[in-house]
Motif scaffolding. Sequence first.
Motif, mmCIF file in Angstrom:
data_model
loop_
_atom_site.group_PDB
_atom_site.id
_atom_site.type_symbol
_atom_site.label_atom_id
_atom_site.label_comp_id
_atom_site.label_asym_id
_atom_site.label_seq_id
_atom_site.Cartn_x
_atom_site.Cartn_y
_atom_site.Cartn_z
ATOM 1 N N ILE A 94 0.894 -1.144 0.017
ATOM 2 C CA ILE A 94 0.151 -0.010 0.019
ATOM 3 C C ILE A 94 0.839 1.231 0.092
ATOM 4 C CG2 ILE A 94 -1.816 1.279 1.354
ATOM 5 C CD1 ILE A 94 -2.868 -1.290 2.311
ATOM 6 N N GLY A 95 2.010 1.202 0.764
ATOM 7 C CA GLY A 95 2.796 2.310 0.994
ATOM 8 C C GLY A 95 3.414 2.776 -0.631
ATOM 9 N N ARG A 123 3.022 7.943 -0.873
ATOM 10 C CA ARG A 123 2.450 9.053 -0.056
ATOM 11 C C ARG A 123 2.294 8.557 1.467
ATOM 12 N NH1 ARG A 123 0.175 9.636 -4.711
ATOM 13 N NH2 ARG A 123 -0.567 11.683 -5.489
ATOM 14 N N SER A 124 2.202 9.542 2.406
ATOM 15 C CA SER A 124 2.211 9.141 3.945
ATOM 16 C C SER A 124 0.963 8.251 3.640
ATOM 17 C CB SER A 124 2.117 10.400 4.644
ATOM 18 O OG SER A 124 0.773 11.125 4.347
ATOM 19 N N PRO A 125 0.746 7.492 5.176
ATOM 20 C CA PRO A 125 -0.464 6.735 5.141
ATOM 21 C C PRO A 125 -1.657 7.536 5.107
ATOM 22 C CG PRO A 125 1.334 6.060 6.791
ATOM 23 C CD PRO A 125 1.553 7.511 6.261
ATOM 24 N N ILE A 126 -1.982 8.634 5.513
ATOM 25 C CA ILE A 126 -3.345 9.374 5.620
ATOM 26 C C ILE A 126 -3.378 9.663 4.155
ATOM 27 C CG2 ILE A 126 -4.537 11.247 6.248
ATOM 28 C CD1 ILE A 126 -3.204 11.205 8.971
ATOM 29 N N MET A 127 -2.530 10.106 3.462
ATOM 30 C CA MET A 127 -2.671 10.854 1.980
ATOM 31 C C MET A 127 -2.716 9.540 1.026
ATOM 32 S SD MET A 127 -3.133 13.817 2.263
ATOM 33 C CE MET A 127 -2.703 15.245 1.255
ATOM 34 N N GLY A 128 -1.907 8.580 1.390
ATOM 35 C CA GLY A 128 -1.590 7.412 0.766
ATOM 36 C C GLY A 128 -3.151 6.734 0.461
ATOM 37 N N MET A 129 -3.670 6.515 1.682
ATOM 38 C CA MET A 129 -5.304 5.741 1.746
ATOM 39 C C MET A 129 -6.211 6.554 0.730
ATOM 40 S SD MET A 129 -4.664 2.877 2.850
ATOM 41 C CE MET A 129 -6.651 2.467 2.740
ATOM 42 N N MET A 165 3.902 1.312 6.154
ATOM 43 C CA MET A 165 3.415 1.935 5.065
ATOM 44 C C MET A 165 4.153 3.322 4.669
ATOM 45 S SD MET A 165 -0.637 2.506 4.941
ATOM 46 C CE MET A 165 -1.265 1.270 5.651
ATOM 47 N N ALA A 166 4.390 4.105 5.905
ATOM 48 C CA ALA A 166 5.264 5.147 5.723
ATOM 49 C C ALA A 166 6.725 5.118 5.097
ATOM 50 C CB ALA A 166 5.236 6.067 6.657
ATOM 51 N N TYR A 167 7.445 4.087 5.485
ATOM 52 C CA TYR A 167 8.677 3.685 4.940
ATOM 53 C C TYR A 167 8.558 2.893 3.603
ATOM 54 C CZ TYR A 167 11.496 4.550 9.327
ATOM 55 O OH TYR A 167 12.062 5.028 10.359
ATOM 56 N N GLY A 168 7.493 2.164 3.475
ATOM 57 C CA GLY A 168 7.270 1.514 2.083
ATOM 58 C C GLY A 168 6.942 2.496 1.122
ATOM 59 N N ALA A 169 6.490 3.871 1.291
ATOM 60 C CA ALA A 169 6.344 4.920 0.237
ATOM 61 C C ALA A 169 7.689 5.142 -0.322
ATOM 62 C CB ALA A 169 5.678 6.278 0.999
#
Length: 480
Positions: free
Chosen positions: A64-65, A70-76, A238-242
Amino acid sequence: MSSRNIWTHKGTFLLAAVGSAVGLGNLWRFPYLTGENGGGAFILVYAMTIAIVGIPILIAETLIGRASRRSPIMGMKHLTESQGLNNAWRSIGWMGAAAAFIILSFYSVIAGWAVHYTGLMFSGSLAGADAEAIGASFDNLLASPVLLLIYHTLFIVGSGLIVGMGIHKGIEGSLRFLMPSLFLILLIVLVYSLMVGDAAAAFSFLFTFNLQDLSLEGWLEAMGQSFFTLSLGMGAIMAYGAYMSGEASLTRTAFAIALVDTVVALMAGVAIFALVFGSGLEAAQGPGLMFVTLPIAFAQLPGGSILGGVFFVLVIGAALTSAISLVEPVAAWLVERFGFSRPKAVALMVALCWLLGLVTVFSFNLWSEGTITHQLFDRSPFDVLEFITNILMPLGGLLIALFAGWALSRDAVIREMGTNTGWFSIWQFLVRFIAPTAVAFVFLRTIPQIEGNLRPAVLAVLMIVAFSVGRRLLARRRIG
Ligand code: PHE
Ligand code: NA
């Protein structure tokens, strides 16, 4: 999105994720939970959960990241919008941010204890002290909001400084130095404890698997711990995955993270229990295992002050590399959403977590034995952490598994997973069916008031609700 926001090397995500995963969860929480739950059986269930729930969700979160960048909030937000999905999925990002706040505020206070003990050890002030004196010194620490506050502040400011310097100079730079050093320290501590402690007793305690030994509670705690230890369900990964390189393999990376994290937990367990048993102490000490029982062992051993000091430096370093992964998701969101500079975003996140940490700082004091609060609320500050690990993180993980398994389009998933369809179908089966079922099992336990013979009925109602909610969540809007 510019390439400034991608890790420098293909393998940096692995380094960062291992840094996040390896922390107080491995060195402090895993040994004390294992000690409380009788050893091997707990470890067996823990390892099984890592394999069939943890790794699949780890893959889902990284996927997902990286898919959203994007950051988790913006990514979702981005993924639900671009895929025409129900907005409710965005709660994954928000819940994660809430969890990051609570975990970091608590984590920083506990890591602060390790700062205190590093000083106590190196100064030699506990050398030769008896169990009673060492127990009293721990009680004094908890009863002193001033001391707790000083260490909490030191620790959280340290994490903020690293993240404030950016993902390359700050996060990558510190990890590249910290992670090998930490591993080396752990090896030294392990070898020392095997030499001076009771290795045989430690091995037989940790690796005798008698599933009957494990209470139902223990089964469920093992699952909660597997989320906590892999930093799952709240957006850190997720944040690192971005920032993960598009070339790195999701499955191989997830296996490596889980393997290293588990090995580190086991190494810490062997070292700690060899020392504990070698000094004739008990395993079931709860959260005080590292801060009372272990110092008692160090106090009796040759060179114990130095090795003890080195051990607590390891604890601080491991906690630091986890804390920075708790700052990143929210800080990155503040940068994206409000255009803050990174230092300003980090300062804001850290300041808020520092404030929230005051609750923990004072709760230890207010909760101490004999106070009115202790009599009024039969609750310890640790119950907050239990709530997060056993409810919020598995809930986040459940939603993440469902989102990646059922909601995301097959194309989007295949783009990240590649066409290695063997792993793909196993993974999909696990995130679709096994992980959600296992988490549901965790939740039923958090409702102990339900009588045993009512449970099937409750389960049936929950499944009907889940099914109808699920149909709505999976309905796709036309995009355009
Ligand atoms: N995995 C960390 C540990 O084992 C804790 C953590 C949880 C870190 C969630 C980041 C996010 O200590
Ligand atoms: Na961990």
